[in-house]
Design an enzyme around this catalytic site. Structure first.
Site, PDB file in Angstrom:
ATOM      1  N   ASP A 131      -9.136   7.125  -6.223  1.00  0.00           N
ATOM      2  CA  ASP A 131      -8.404   6.577  -5.448  1.00  0.00           C
ATOM      3  C   ASP A 131      -6.927   6.958  -5.814  1.00  0.00           C
ATOM      4  OD1 ASP A 131      -7.767   4.653  -7.422  1.00  0.00           O
ATOM      5  OD2 ASP A 131      -9.094   3.216  -6.399  1.00  0.00           O
ATOM      6  N   SER A 132      -5.970   6.297  -5.159  1.00  0.00           N
ATOM      7  CA  SER A 132      -4.710   6.774  -5.492  1.00  0.00           C
ATOM      8  C   SER A 132      -4.312   6.446  -6.853  1.00  0.00           C
ATOM      9  CB  SER A 132      -3.532   6.139  -4.526  1.00  0.00           C
ATOM     10  OG  SER A 132      -3.574   4.780  -4.418  1.00  0.00           O
TER      11      SER A 132
END
Lengths: 427, 80
Positions: free
Chosen positions: B37-38
């Protein structure tokens, strides 16, 4: 708000999960507890040799099937570094409770009717400490992006909701050592008020780090005289008690609206029938005179439950092994009057130490297990009480006794008090 | 040299994203193929900076989407 009429929704417990210094697992913890085992030992999570308190109740590492903590059985390796240990322990207890309940909402409507409320007294203290050291070493720009979400108290509830898709109320209680009790009480009210049909509720704590132990030492709260005999250090009401022993762990229950539980044929452990809260308005760490705040919390819980003291067969005391033990005893005796002689009260902190924000949740589960099995857990190390009482404080050994209604107390720094009344379930 | 860099990048990706080495192909996207994820990608870039003693400014970091992007960027920095 929660309704005093006859239309009030009933709240039952349909799943339990415990991570404690005695074991990972609600039933193994209970078995060891009523077998008078202690989970207290030397601190291994850091070098405590410079501190006045060098013992604690740590969750044992080991194979899951033997009641030890094997983290990868609960949290994928990749995810572990994104959470402080208090979240690890909270998830292990939360997963147990959800799986035990058998509640797996499939529809959007059912998911939205299922919430989570898991609190903590302190949160990710060790993670905050470690990252502070990095900042002090000039690495402020190198902090992990997971530092903040690792430390936040409501992230146990967050992670559990993500894992299971529970889209109902998502909340976390922070009332120091009363967090676990408040979480169960508040979550029950959400069900009674119609905000959710099912609430996964409890507390998680892991503050056995240098900052945590040193801080409580400075507050003169911890036992320091029994470092060489750890299993005897937590001794509620005993003349020689000299402070609490820090524990870690988590307790989580699945609370469910009774008709909902009945419709799906869920196993029912017991019923949450009363909840009372109060504030001392007195001192940041010391209880009010005569523990009058505790008295009012218990009184409110009994009123909410519409039960008389004579109906309460067992009290799980806050009983931390500090000077306040006798104040709590006095408050219980004043509330119970003549009925005190027929009631038993023990402090299970004698075996597992003080789990702070998880304590009340674990202790509520012990009350449910006690009523289910007709066995009341003991107060270890109660060799010579510092004050007399007509109540049986169950020294050393568990006793067999069928109880239908139990009271569980938790009090926290800041002068916050909460009591739960739990009832054995009869279909 | 560049093989050394490639091996080290792959090792870091395996460690940080908890994936199998065989999944870490040159054109594998951290987010689309490797489950990041980010926040994982922020951490990954920090790990590259640490391991290779390079600075990766934010605008450059945003363009590092695949395993190959990382290897190329680091190789270029080390050559400079």
């Amino acid at each position: 708000m929660s309704g005093s009429g006859t239309d009030r929704k009933r709240v039952v417990v349909t799943g339990i999960g415990v991570v404690s210094p005695l074991a990972v697992g609600a039933e193994l913890t209970w078995k060891r507890l009523i077998n008078s085992q202690s989970g207290i030992g030397p601190i291994t999570q850091f070098d405590a040799s410079d501190l006045p308190a060098r013992i604690a109740g740590e969750v044992p590492a080991g194979p899951t099937e033997e009641g030890g903590l094997t983290l990868s059985d609960w949290v994928p390796v990749k995810e572990q570094k994104k959470m402080d240990r208090f979240i690890h322990l909270g998830l292990a207890a939360g997963i147990q409770a959800v799986e035990d309940s058998g509640w797996k909402p499939e529809s959007e409507e059912d998911r939205c009717a299922t919430g989570v409320m898991i609190g903590s007294g302190i949160g990710g203290l060790k993670t905050i400490y470690d990252n502070s050291l990095a900042v002090a070493a000039g690495k402020a720009r190198r902090l992990s992006p997971f530092f903040i979400p690792s430390s936040l108290i409501n992230l146990t509830a967050g992670h559990l909701s993500i894992r299971y898709g529970f889209k109902g109320p998502n909340h976390a209680v922070v009332t120091a050592c009363a967090s676990g009790t408040h979480a169960i009480g508040d979550a029950s009210r959400l069900i009674q008020h119609g905000d959710a049909k099912v609430m996964v509720a409890g507390g998680a704590e892991s503050a056995i780090c240098e900052l945590g132990i040193a801080g409580f030492c400075s507050a003169r709260a911890l036992s320091t005289s029994f470092n060489d005999s750890p299993t005897t250090a937590s001794r509620p009401w005993d003349r020689q008690r000299d402070g609490f022993v820090m524990g870690e762990g988590a307790g989580v229950v699945v609370l469910e609206e009774y008709e909902h539980a009945k419709r799906r044929g869920a196993k029912i452990y017991g019923e949450v029938v009363g909840y009372g809260l109060s504030g001392d308005a007195y001192h940041i760490t010391a209880p009010a005179e005569n523990h009058e705040g505790a008295f009012r919390a218990m009184q409110a819980a009994l009123k909410d439950a519409r039960v008389s003291p004579a109906e309460i067969g067992y009290v799980n005391a806050h009983g931390t092994s500090t000077m306040a033990d006798d104040l709590e005893l006095g408050a219980v005796e004043r509330l119970f009057g003549d009925a005190a002689a027929g009631t038993s009260m023990s402090s299970t902190k004698s075996a597992i130490g003080h789990l702070l924000g998880a304590a009340g949740a674990v202790e509520a589960i012990f009350c449910l297990q006690a009523m289910r099995d007709g066995i009341l857990p003991p107060t270890l190390n109660l060799d010579e009480p510092s004050s007399e009482s007509a109540m049986d404080r169950i020294p050393h050994k568990a006793k067999e006794q069928q109880v239908d209604v139990a009271l569980s107390n938790s009090f926290g720094f800041g002068g916050t008090n909460a009591s739960l009344v739990l009832k054995r379930f009869r279909g | 040299m560049s093989n050394e860099i490639a091996d080290k990048v792959k090792k870091i990706v395996v460690e940080h994203l908890g994936v199998e080495e065989s999944q870490v192909k040159p054109d594998a996207s951290f987010i689309d193929d490797l489950g990041a994820d980010s926040l994982d990608t922020v951490e990954l870039v920090m790990a590259f900076e640490e391991a290779f003693s390079v600075e990766i400014p934010e605008d450059a970091a945003e363009k590092i989407a695949t395993v190959n992007d990382a290897i190329e960027y680091i190789t270029k920095q080390k050559a400079a």
